[in-house]
Design a protein around this motif. Structure first.
Motif, PDB file in Angstrom:
ATOM      1  N   ALA A   1     -16.444  41.138  51.193  1.00 58.32           N
ATOM      2  CA  ALA A   1     -15.904  39.832  50.415  1.00 58.32           C
ATOM      3  C   ALA A   1     -15.813  38.969  51.610  1.00 58.32           C
ATOM      4  O   ALA A   1     -15.891  37.680  51.161  1.00 58.32           O
ATOM      5  CB  ALA A   1     -14.810  40.465  49.750  1.00 58.32           C
ATOM      6  N   ILE A   2     -15.046  39.134  52.583  1.00 53.23           N
ATOM      7  CA  ILE A   2     -14.686  38.064  53.659  1.00 53.23           C
ATOM      8  C   ILE A   2     -15.930  37.422  54.167  1.00 53.23           C
ATOM      9  O   ILE A   2     -16.037  36.258  54.372  1.00 53.23           O
ATOM     10  CB  ILE A   2     -13.584  38.616  54.571  1.00 53.23           C
ATOM     11  N   ALA A   3     -16.822  38.435  54.514  1.00 49.33           N
ATOM     12  CA  ALA A   3     -18.162  37.778  55.155  1.00 49.33           C
ATOM     13  C   ALA A   3     -18.707  37.019  53.816  1.00 49.33           C
ATOM     14  O   ALA A   3     -19.498  36.057  54.244  1.00 49.33           O
ATOM     15  CB  ALA A   3     -19.013  39.137  55.436  1.00 49.33           C
TER      16      ALA A   3
ATOM     17  N   CYS B   1     -19.522  35.172  45.164  1.00 46.34           N
ATOM     18  CA  CYS B   1     -18.802  36.324  45.499  1.00 46.34           C
ATOM     19  C   CYS B   1     -18.136  37.058  44.471  1.00 46.34           C
ATOM     20  O   CYS B   1     -17.414  37.847  44.959  1.00 46.34           O
ATOM     21  CB  CYS B   1     -18.173  35.953  46.971  1.00 46.34           C
ATOM     22  N   SER B   2     -18.615  36.767  43.277  1.00 47.81           N
ATOM     23  CA  SER B   2     -17.844  37.376  42.218  1.00 47.81           C
ATOM     24  C   SER B   2     -18.031  39.079  42.182  1.00 47.81           C
ATOM     25  O   SER B   2     -17.233  39.768  41.944  1.00 47.81           O
ATOM     26  CB  SER B   2     -18.135  36.761  40.855  1.00 47.81           C
TER      27      SER B   2
ATOM     28  N   LEU C   1     -13.285  44.364  44.377  1.00 42.29           N
ATOM     29  CA  LEU C   1     -12.042  44.723  44.920  1.00 42.29           C
ATOM     30  C   LEU C   1     -10.866  44.875  43.884  1.00 42.29           C
ATOM     31  O   LEU C   1      -9.880  45.643  44.257  1.00 42.29           O
ATOM     32  CB  LEU C   1     -11.519  43.159  45.862  1.00 42.29           C
ATOM     33  N   SER C   2     -11.159  44.270  42.917  1.00 38.81           N
ATOM     34  CA  SER C   2     -10.327  44.414  41.734  1.00 38.81           C
ATOM     35  C   SER C   2     -10.197  45.784  41.115  1.00 38.81           C
ATOM     36  O   SER C   2      -8.950  46.339  40.818  1.00 38.81           O
ATOM     37  CB  SER C   2     -10.476  43.381  40.555  1.00 38.81           C
ATOM     38  N   LYS C   3     -11.234  46.570  41.024  1.00 39.79           N
ATOM     39  CA  LYS C   3     -11.466  48.014  40.562  1.00 39.79           C
ATOM     40  C   LYS C   3     -10.827  48.954  41.679  1.00 39.79           C
ATOM     41  O   LYS C   3     -10.231  49.860  41.204  1.00 39.79           O
ATOM     42  CB  LYS C   3     -12.820  48.321  40.556  1.00 39.79           C
TER      43      LYS C   3
ATOM     44  N   GLN D   1      -8.706  52.754  54.570  1.00 42.60           N
ATOM     45  CA  GLN D   1      -9.733  53.087  55.071  1.00 42.60           C
ATOM     46  C   GLN D   1     -11.002  52.623  54.165  1.00 42.60           C
ATOM     47  O   GLN D   1     -11.975  52.329  54.509  1.00 42.60           O
ATOM     48  CB  GLN D   1      -9.882  54.444  56.072  1.00 42.60           C
ATOM     49  N   ALA D   2     -10.526  53.448  52.800  1.00 46.75           N
ATOM     50  CA  ALA D   2     -11.512  52.987  52.166  1.00 46.75           C
ATOM     51  C   ALA D   2     -11.974  51.805  51.626  1.00 46.75           C
ATOM     52  O   ALA D   2     -13.025  51.505  50.999  1.00 46.75           O
ATOM     53  CB  ALA D   2     -11.253  54.157  50.609  1.00 46.75           C
ATOM     54  N   ALA D   3     -10.931  50.608  51.696  1.00 46.25           N
ATOM     55  CA  ALA D   3     -10.971  49.705  51.167  1.00 46.25           C
ATOM     56  C   ALA D   3     -11.665  48.682  52.369  1.00 46.25           C
ATOM     57  O   ALA D   3     -12.191  47.651  51.881  1.00 46.25           O
ATOM     58  CB  ALA D   3      -9.760  49.149  50.616  1.00 46.25           C
TER      59      ALA D   3
END
Length: 157
Positions: free
Chosen positions: A91-93, A105-106, A112-114, A82-84
């Protein structure tokens, strides 16, 4: 006139690697050691239902008592929680709005990587490298003073 040989993006000798491995540029590498632990039991729900009927419960009681999912499935990754959810949807948007341009979108990808646990490689100083070497060498490092004193008396030709 002979037909031209078709150009391929992936050479034939790398086809199996393309199917069974992740690309080198991908930050989300497949965890090969967790793949054998994954399992799916297609008979899980039918077995649970039949065991419930065997206990003498009715059809409605058995349907209500069925578990939501098989507990033996492998756990999901950190990006499915849920947190993600806000980071993944943003990111998708961003990709959708920019027409698939990943450079714009970097910031979303860094978030997301963090979230997934990726950490940047930290440069070590020379003292940290020396202390790491000494800790790996362990008790064998005690031979260094003996070799230093011994080299004073032994002449190499």
């Amino acid at each position: 006139m002979a037909p031209a040989i078709p150009k391929v993006a992936i050479p034939p000798e790398k086809w199996t690697q393309a199917v069974y491995a992740t690309p080198e540029s991908c930050l989300a590498k497949a965890e090969a050691e967790k793949l054998p632990a994954m399992q799916f039991d297609p008979n899980f729900f039918s077995r649970a239902y039949v065991q419930c009927l065997g206990r003498g419960q009715s059809h409605k009681e058995c349907l209500a008592a069925l578990p939501a999912a098989d507990e033996r499935l492998s756990p999901t990754g950190p990006l499915t929680g849920q947190a993600a959810s806000p980071e993944v949807t943003s990111a998708i948007a961003c990709i959708r709005e920019n027409g698939g341009d990943a450079d714009k979108c970097s910031t979303h990808f860094e978030a997301l990587s963090k979230l997934a646990g990726y950490k940047e490689e930290v440069k070590k100083s020379s003292t940290e490298k020396a202390s790491d070497f000494c800790s790996k060498a362990g008790w064998n490092l005690l031979a260094l003073p003996v070799l230093y004193v011994g080299m004073k008396f032994i002449k190499m030709k």
